[in-house]
Scaffold this active site. Structure first.
Site, PDB file in Angstrom:
ATOM      1  N   GLY A 274     -29.894-124.063  59.559  1.00 24.99           N
ATOM      2  CA  GLY A 274     -30.627-123.555  58.741  1.00 24.99           C
ATOM      3  C   GLY A 274     -30.717-123.870  57.559  1.00 24.99           C
TER       4      GLY A 274
ATOM      5  N   ILE B  21     -27.912-140.494  51.814  1.00 25.02           N
ATOM      6  CA  ILE B  21     -28.663-141.326  51.836  1.00 25.02           C
ATOM      7  C   ILE B  21     -29.904-140.867  51.118  1.00 25.02           C
ATOM      8  CG2 ILE B  21     -30.268-143.372  53.883  1.00 25.02           C
ATOM      9  CD1 ILE B  21     -27.292-142.450  53.545  1.00 25.02           C
TER      10      ILE B  21
ATOM     11  N   HIS C 186     -35.894-137.995  58.952  1.00 26.14           N
ATOM     12  CA  HIS C 186     -35.137-136.738  59.504  1.00 26.14           C
ATOM     13  C   HIS C 186     -35.353-137.471  60.753  1.00 26.14           C
ATOM     14  CE1 HIS C 186     -32.802-132.699  60.525  1.00 26.14           C
ATOM     15  NE2 HIS C 186     -33.586-133.087  61.982  1.00 26.14           N
TER      16      HIS C 186
ATOM     17  N   ARG D  29     -29.438-127.147  71.724  1.00 23.65           N
ATOM     18  CA  ARG D  29     -30.274-125.739  72.089  1.00 23.65           C
ATOM     19  C   ARG D  29     -31.719-126.415  72.661  1.00 23.65           C
ATOM     20  NH1 ARG D  29     -33.101-125.072  67.300  1.00 23.65           N
ATOM     21  NH2 ARG D  29     -31.957-125.427  65.621  1.00 23.65           N
TER      22      ARG D  29
ATOM     23  N   ARG E 286     -46.117-125.834  62.133  1.00 25.49           N
ATOM     24  CA  ARG E 286     -45.813-124.283  61.826  1.00 25.49           C
ATOM     25  C   ARG E 286     -46.353-123.152  60.832  1.00 25.49           C
ATOM     26  NH1 ARG E 286     -39.294-124.785  62.097  1.00 25.49           N
ATOM     27  NH2 ARG E 286     -39.070-126.761  63.044  1.00 25.49           N
TER      28      ARG E 286
END
Length: 461
Positions: free
Chosen positions: A165, A204, A209, A293, A339
């Site tokens: 997180g 980097i 990502h 998960r 989101r």
């Protein structure tokens, strides 16, 4: 299906998502909840609901004894942990199995191994997966850590061996800065995760990502291609896509194959995500961690692959072998997820729990909104600010971007501010439209473009 009754040890939109997947499999659902969530949508949808404690997560959603007692009293066969809370708690997974129930996820041993980032790094190396240059395991001696950082060359990232997180992470640009930040990262990790171990990695520059979705049954493993999650604020993802338009076919093949190899090496069971940094300049990719998960952003993978990842998790936990073969998995089109949080993006993203006054949801082909909302719902102030996720699919990225714009225009949540104006502003960015972004792109852009967010209604509704 030996699982007849499933307890959901979570809340919010993921609890709603799990209830729906279970219902399609003919499984009864039991929703545990805190006192603050007694009126939640998940409680309303489940076949049965059980109060497990006060609003504070430590006394409810993190209370293992209360959850297990609720499961026993309800006659549950299995427990799904969702994401967050106890989802990656190895001791909880072990306790569920010891109580005679199935844990919808990997074994406690696998969670324990891959949850320790230093141990996971070693496992990746043994499986032949490239890792970011850095320390070989946890570093106990700060002087040795500093010497390694100098050898790697600054900047370097100091990372907590446990947890996630974005906590327990610092970036040092010099030896003096390292000497200050390393103890801070260790202390934060100790407070957050009960483990102050740290390791060091080379930064980097301008990395993307990229993460690969895997499914395993303990023996066989398949991948469901990759997602790109480079748009991040304070190391928290805000916008995710599948697939990544940055990857050439041969890079995608190598990256996804490496993810399968790593998952197989630990006998992975269930849905998991293997995360990488990708260097645009060189085409190299490096393993950073595995999330054992279901991920918040799993819907974009479902949209391009046509796979119900949550349903497959439940089937595997019930003892079924993988129903999917790699040769039969194909990625089609492009999907984007944003989101929607109860935060004011025009006021430093301040959390803003409140009551939903009016709610209008987008609809039409290729649009999905995973959420927990209804008119009059009072958002509790005790938990994560995530309200829901707007997901769109298009024939290609340009089509998906157009569809996202249309869906955001139809979405209306009044009574409190949300992050919707942020995404409307990002859609107008030339860099975003060209996918010319990296993990440290968003924060400077936010500083320079607050006016764009304000113009799109980023103040309190």
């Amino acid at each position: 299906m030996p699982i007849k009754r499933l307890l959901i040890a979570n809340r919010g939109e993921i609890a709603v998502r799990i209830i729906r997947a279970a219902r399609e499999l003919g499984i009864e659902t039991v929703q545990v909840h805190s006192a603050a969530d007694a009126d939640s949508r998940a409680v309303q949808l489940a076949d049965r609901a059980i109060d497990i404690g006060p609003p504070q997560a430590a006394k409810s959603y993190l209370n293992v004894d209360a959850i297990l007692e609720a499961a026993r009293s309800a006659g549950a066969d299995a427990i799904h942990p969702g994401y967050g809370f106890l989802a990656e708690n190895a001791d909880f997974a072990d306790a569920v199995v010891a109580a005679g129930m199935a844990f919808v996820g990997p074994s406690g041993d696998t969670i324990r191994l891959m949850g320790d980032k230093a141990a996971a790094r070693r496992q990746a190396q043994e499986a032949g997966v490239p890792t970011v240059p850095g320390s070989d395991g946890v570093i106990e001696d700060m002087d040795a850590a500093k010497a390694l950082a100098v050898d790697l060359g600054f900047p370097v990232m100091i990372k907590a061996a446990a947890g996630g997180g974005g906590r327990g992470i610092r970036i040092a640009h010099s030896a003096d800065e390292f000497a200050t930040l390393a103890p801070q990262a260790s202390s934060e990790a100790l407070a957050a995760f009960g483990d102050g171990g740290i390791y060091v990695e080379k930064v980097i520059e301008r990395a993307r990502h990229i993460e690969v979705q895997v499914l395993g049954d303990g023996t066989d493993v398949v991948h469901c291609y990759e997602r790109e999650c480079s748009l991040q604020r304070r190391r928290q993802k805000v916008w995710e896509e599948a697939p990544s338009v940055a990857l050439k076919p041969e890079v995608r093949e190598g990256l996804c194959t490496s993810a399968v190899a790593l998952a197989k090496s630990v006998g992975y069971s269930g849905a998991g995500t293997i995360e990488y940094l990708y260097d645009d300049a060189t085409g190299d990719y490096y393993f950073i961690e595995m999330n054992t998960r279901i991920q918040v952003e799993h819907p974009v993978t479902e949209m391009i692959c046509g796979v119900d990842l949550v349903g497959e998790m439940i089937r595997i936990a019930g003892g079924e072998k993988l129903r999917l073969a790699q040769a039969g998995l194909r990625a089609s089109g492009h999907a984007i997820e944003v989101r929607l949080n109860a935060e004011d993006p025009a006021n430093n993203f301040m959390p803003f729990p409140g009551q939903i006054a009016e709610l209008t949801l987008p609809d039409g082909p290729g649009v999905r909104f995973d959420h927990m909302l209804y008119r009059g719902y009072q958002i509790p102030p005790f938990y994560d600010s995530l309200l829901g996720k707007l997901i769109v699919w298009g024939e290609d990225r340009e089509h998906a971007m157009a569809r996202l714009g249309r869906a955001l225009g139809e979405l209306s949540v009044t009574g409190l501010p949300t992050t919707a104006p942020l995404f409307q502003a990002l859609l107008a960015s030339d860099d975003v439209r060209a996918s010319a972004v990296h993990t440290r792109w968003l924060e400077p852009w936010l500083e320079e473009n607050q006016h764009m967010i304000m113009d799109r209604g980023g103040a309190a509704a």
